[in-house]
Design an enzyme around this catalytic site. Structure first.
Site, short mmCIF file in Angstrom:
data_model
loop_
_atom_site.label_atom_id
_atom_site.label_comp_id
_atom_site.label_asym_id
_atom_site.label_seq_id
_atom_site.Cartn_x
_atom_site.Cartn_y
_atom_site.Cartn_z
N GLY A 1 0.79 -1.21 0.00
CA GLY A 1 0.00 0.00 0.00
C GLY A 1 0.83 1.26 0.00
O GLY A 1 0.42 2.28 -0.56
N ASP B 1 5.02 -7.99 13.35
CA ASP B 1 4.40 -8.41 12.09
C ASP B 1 5.02 -9.73 11.64
O ASP B 1 5.44 -9.86 10.50
CB ASP B 1 4.57 -7.33 11.03
CG ASP B 1 3.65 -7.54 9.84
OD1 ASP B 1 2.65 -8.25 9.98
OD2 ASP B 1 3.95 -7.01 8.76
N ASP C 1 11.36 -7.02 7.41
CA ASP C 1 10.22 -6.11 7.55
C ASP C 1 9.96 -5.73 9.01
O ASP C 1 9.11 -6.30 9.70
CB ASP C 1 8.96 -6.71 6.94
CG ASP C 1 7.87 -5.65 6.76
OD1 ASP C 1 6.80 -5.98 6.27
OD2 ASP C 1 8.12 -4.46 7.10
#
Length: 1021
Positions: A715, A833, A871
């Site tokens: 995104g 995450d 990440d």
């Protein structure tokens, strides 16, 4: 000496430093201004010369401040307010560490005076200043401190805390004791009038709240402001003197520049004398109305320097290059390599006739640092000296004159063209005073290829570029106004040859002020390198964007038959994902990898794996230290943060870290928007069908990256596979809007775990290039795919498409993930995450063969097999928060989120433990995790285990990971229990895996060596 604490000084401007010479003032006013200036100069000279020898240095500061408040401000309030504030700040900083004045009433009154004058409208900063004083022990034995602090809390309606504060002063027997008791009694009367009554339960709570308020996390703003501008100051004598005998160029942006600038006091004194003396007696007084100065620049900005060359038979050529760097003295000469080395602090030059002993230099530096706080902060721009070059190579310098009144006179003399023919030397010079062992480049040969097209980045290409610069020249006329000096954003050409012109030699095109002191943090020479390199990388003859990033270029690629085998080099593999919300992956074939614009033969991926232990030895020396843990207050409820991923919250944390981000060696900040991410994506999509790849050049590092393909898109970010000019593959994460949080977390992880071998299982960030609108994070590239890719690969191998991963392989990857989580949790990092597509496969192929039996200590080649954790964009640094801090999610949670998130309850480390359970479930079952909640509140898997699985192991693992936050007596992180379970799995592998696990790993290693992205989504199962 009494201070009027009730007096008020209103209005404050930070960029005025002398009396404005108003138009239309009377001669008596001018004389009065001149007298005040002289008195002010006398005080400043006493501060610099006499203060160190005085028995009572505070007395001089008091005299100066009272004179300013009584005489100076009455004549000129605006300038006087600034001078008063500056003097008070210098006094407070200079005196604060002297034990004699800690409880001196005069010194305390100055603090309170400063707070009332300049911080009265800012409760947070006022309270923070009082907390700073309390922790420094300033005024803590005086009643006045507690009285004034309690008034501040009372005005903010912290009534009970203010009362407890007065009681604390009474308990400490502060003087005058009787007055403090009267103040406490009067305050209690006011509380009763307001119907504020204490009970037995509220008293302990008030004391605990007060203790919490007295903990300060940052120093007052004016102290931080001073530290930013002064503690990083370095003497000119300690660096290569490249600034002598050069003209004033366009001033480079100062990374460490604060609004207050240390200036030369002598120059300031001369300027004040000049302003006060330039008042002709017979001059006609002008109208007092102010006029708008359209083109006026009071800071006297520097101007570009360039050379005009007239070569017979050719058009006039302008070279934006500072030749005074090559010829700083009549008897000295430096080549470009030496100049760059000196700029980076890697090359030390001993000037002839300039001998300074170490003792003298060190004494001078110590004295300067001690007296630095006493110097008024001003910006000093002395006039430039004419450049000096050897007679045989003397050429004319064309630059804008700093003095407008003499511009006409100089214009006639500067435009004269002096034709001189010579060759610019670029040969290396060997000097004995090298700070480090720097290799000497071989001299250029006359037989170098002069072909205008070079397809490989080789010695021939280097010689071609240098030969374009080593040609005869002469100085022609000035450049016309209509000449185009801009560069196009994107160009497509058939080879990699670049002209050695303005856009490629920007790092050497600026002239520095010979008297200007560079402000830098005195930590490591590498840090000074980045600072000076950044300041020397600006030129006013280019478009503004070219200062920060060169145009992205495309090149047509062709397959090259390898002739010379390049040396094998091991590099760490990189992140190839954009993080969460990864949507698509672009096809990368072996053809695009082999058609490199930089190397004849790109290095095989299996031979480009770097040991992290070697990287950790070369890690930056001045990474920020781990912030000390907060003081735990008993019975204090945990802090709950409602919006943990808020950009404002992260920005607040980053603003308080020490040292700040801009001091990181691999952090490069550009104070401008780039607006290139969407254009880069568009050009890549258009050009990939034509085998033409954009090239990105970051000017602050000189790194070239050829975009080879698109790894993933989310995104907010797009991840590209990029090839460096050395042939190394990197993952370039382009994020819009710009983000620095992931880089900060990865830098902290690398620093805090620098002595641990676990770093080989965590992806490394090579650099961050931060623009105002977007950021470019350079990551190592991992070529073997993610755990999710491995799961899908195993499913495809089955006939029915429902294949699952081998159980022993699941155990092995589980152990590797547990090792990483244990270490990052120990240093206060929550990944936040954890999922299959954020775990990369790491199956390195070193020379040592893999042993038949699994070894938990990594012997027999097992240390080369594992995973990369990537990440960190949703990670948390718990060292920035009070102990026990928890978060509440403000996003919609699903089965992939922990039970606490779905129930709207606070959570912290539970997110990582549930994420680990999700990864294990995906490997075992081949699908995403699903859980159900039992009547007792505990969670369990929705899907049952297969009968032949090791239920006694997996049952314990999932029960602990799914219910990490359920037990009331369970302290998080529960590292000890994770280690206990990991040891259980490792023991099982050592006893039962035998050759089976080795054969499975070697099998998938061979399959993943041919792994290529096919442009299909990863998250599919």
């Amino acid at each position: 000496m009494n201070l009027d604490l009730g007096s008020t000084v209103r209005g404050y401007e930070s960029d005025k430093d002398t009396f404005p010479q108003s138009k239309g003032v009377s001669s008596s006013q001018k004389e009065q201004h001149s007298q005040l200036n002289q008195t002010k100069i006398a005080y400043e000279q006493r501060l610099l010369n006499d203060l160190e020898d005085m028995d009572d240095p505070l007395d001089l500061f008091l005299d100066y401040m009272i004179w300013i408040s009584t005489s100076y401000i009455e004549v000129d309030s605006e300038s006087g307010q600034e001078v008063l504030r500056s003097t008070m700040e210098r006094c407070l900083i200079y005196i604060q560490d002297m034990e004699t004045y800690r409880n001196d009433p005069r010194f305390l009154k100055i603090w309170i005076w400063y707070i009332n004058l300049f911080l009265s409208n800012n409760f947070h900063e006022s309270e923070n200043t009082f907390k700073y004083m309390f922790n420094k022990g300033i005024g803590t034995k005086l009643s006045l401190f507690y009285e004034e602090f309690s008034k501040l809390l009372e005005n903010a309606q912290f009534f009970l805390e203010a009362k407890v504060l007065l009681e604390l002063g009474a308990e400490n027997n502060c003087r005058p004791y009787n007055r403090l008791l009267r103040s406490l009694s009067n305050y209690e009367d006011r509380l009763r009038e307001m119907n504020i009554v204490e009970n037995q339960n509220s008293v302990p709570d008030s004391r605990e709240r007060l203790k919490g308020r007295l903990i300060y996390r940052t120093a007052p703003f004016f102290i931080r402001k001073f530290l930013t501008s002064s503690l990083m100051t370095d003497d000119k004598e300690n660096r290569a003197n490249l600034n002598s005998n050069v003209g004033v160029g366009k001033s480079a942006p100062n990374v460490y520049q604060d609004s207050i600038v240390v200036a030369d006091f002598k120059s300031e004194t001369e300027r004040l004398n000049l302003n006060s003396s330039k008042q002709p007696s017979n001059q006609r007084l002008k109208n007092g109305n102010k006029k708008t100065s359209i083109y006026a620049d009071q800071k006297q900005s520097n101007n570009p320097v360039y050379k005009l060359i007239n070569t017979p038979g050719r058009k006039p050529e302008r070279i934006v290059f500072n030749f005074n760097l090559i010829y700083p003295e009549n008897d000295e000469e430096f080549n470009t390599e030496e100049i760059l080395a000196m700029i980076k602090g890697l090359y030390k030059v001993q000037r002839r006739g300039k001998k300074h002993t170490e003792d003298y230099t060190s004494d001078k530096n110590r004295k300067k640092r001690k007296l630095d706080v006493l110097v008024e902060r001003r910006q000093d721009l002395p006039s430039s000296q004419p450049p000096v070059v050897p007679k045989s190579t003397r050429i004319e310098v064309f630059k804008d004159d700093d003095n407008p009144s003499q511009s006409t006179h100089h214009k006639n003399t500067q435009v004269q063209v002096q034709t001189t023919t010579s060759i610019l030397p670029l040969k290396p010079v060997v000097d004995g005073n090298l700070a480090h062992e720097t290799p000497v480049k071989p001299s250029l040969t006359s037989n170098a290829s002069r072909s205008p097209t070079v397809t490989a980045f080789s010695k021939d290409a280097i010689n071609e570029v240098f030969s374009m610069f080593n040609q005869h020249y002469s100085t022609p006329g000035a450049l016309l106004d209509g000449d185009d000096t801009t560069t196009s954003k994107f160009n497509v050409f058939e080879n990699f040859t670049q002209e050695f012109t303005a856009k490629n030699i920007e790092d050497l095109t600026e002239v520095k002020d010979p008297k200007q002191e560079t402000v830098s943090q005195q930590t490591t020479s590498t840090n000074e390198t980045n600072d000076r390199y950044e300041r020397l990388s600006n030129s006013s003859t280019r478009p503004e964007k070219a200062d920060y990033m060169t145009p992205i270029k495309e090149t047509t690629e062709t397959d090259v038959v390898p002739i010379i085998q390049t040396p094998k080099e091991q590099i760490r593999t990189e992140d190839k994902k954009s993080g969460d919300n990864t949507e698509t992956q672009t096809q990368l074939t072996s053809t695009t990898i082999q058609s490199s614009p930089f190397l004849t033969q790109p290095e095989p991926q299996a031979e480009k794996l770097l040991q992290t232990a070697e990287h950790s030895e070369k890690s930056k020396e001045h990474y920020p230290t781990i912030i000390p843990p907060f003081t735990k207050i008993k019975n204090q409820p945990p802090v709950i943060i409602e919006n943990p991923l808020s950009n404002n919250l992260r920005a607040k944390f980053l603003s308080e870290i020490s040292p700040p981000l801009f001091q990181y060696n691999t952090f490069y900040n550009y104070n401008q928007e780039l607006k290139m991410s969407s254009l880069l994506k568009k050009i890549h999509r258009v050009s990939r069908n034509e085998n033409k790849n954009p090239i990105v050049d970051f000017k602050k590092t000189g790194d070239l990256y050829c975009i080879r393909g698109e790894l993933g898109e989310g995104g907010y970010a797009t991840v590209y596979l990029a090839e460096s000019s050395q042939g190394h593959l990197r993952a370039l994460k382009v994020e819009k809007p710009a983000s620095v949080w992931e880089y900060y977390i990865m830098s902290q992880v690398e620093f805090r775990l620098r002595k641990s071998t676990i770093l080989k299982s965590i992806i490394n960030a090579s650099a961050l290039h931060l623009f105002l609108d977007e950021s470019y994070l350079v990551l190592n590239y991992a070529s073997q795919g993610t755990v999710l890719d491995l799961i899908n690969l195993q499913r495809e191998k089955a006939i029915d498409g429902n294949g699952i991963m081998d159980e022993y392989l699941c155990m092995f990857i589980t152990v590797e993930l547990m090792k990483v989580l244990e270490k990052i949790h120990e240093v206060g990092i929550i990944h936040g995450d954890l999922k299959p597509d954020n775990c990369m496969i790491r199956l390195e192929k070193p020379g040592e063969p893999l042993g038949a039996h699994y070894m938990r200590n990594g012997e027999d080649g097992w240390e080369n097999k594992g995973i990369y954790l990537i990440d960190f964009g949703r990670s948390f640094d718990m060292t920035l928060l009070p102990p026990g801090t928890k978060f509440k999610s403000n996003w919609k949670a699903d089965q992939q989120d922990c039970w606490e998130m779905r129930a709207g309850k606070p959570w912290s480390y539970e997110a990582d433990y549930y994420g680990l359970a999700g990864v294990i479930h995906s490997m075992l079952f081949g699908k995403f995790i699903e859980t159900i909640q039992l009547q007792n509140g505990r969670c369990k898997l929705k899907n049952p285990f297969k009968r032949y699985w090791k239920k006694e192991i997996w049952g314990v693992i999932f029960d602990l990971l799914l219910n990490s936050g359920q037990a009331s007596n369970q302290a998080l992180p529960m590292t000890e229990k994770i280690v206990e379970i990991r040891n259980l799995i490792e023991s099982h592998l050592e006893q039962h895996a035998e050759n089976h696990l080795r054969n499975v790993i070697l099998s998938i290693e061979e399959e993943l060596s041919h792994f290529q992205y096919k442009g299909k989504p990863s998250r599919r199962f």
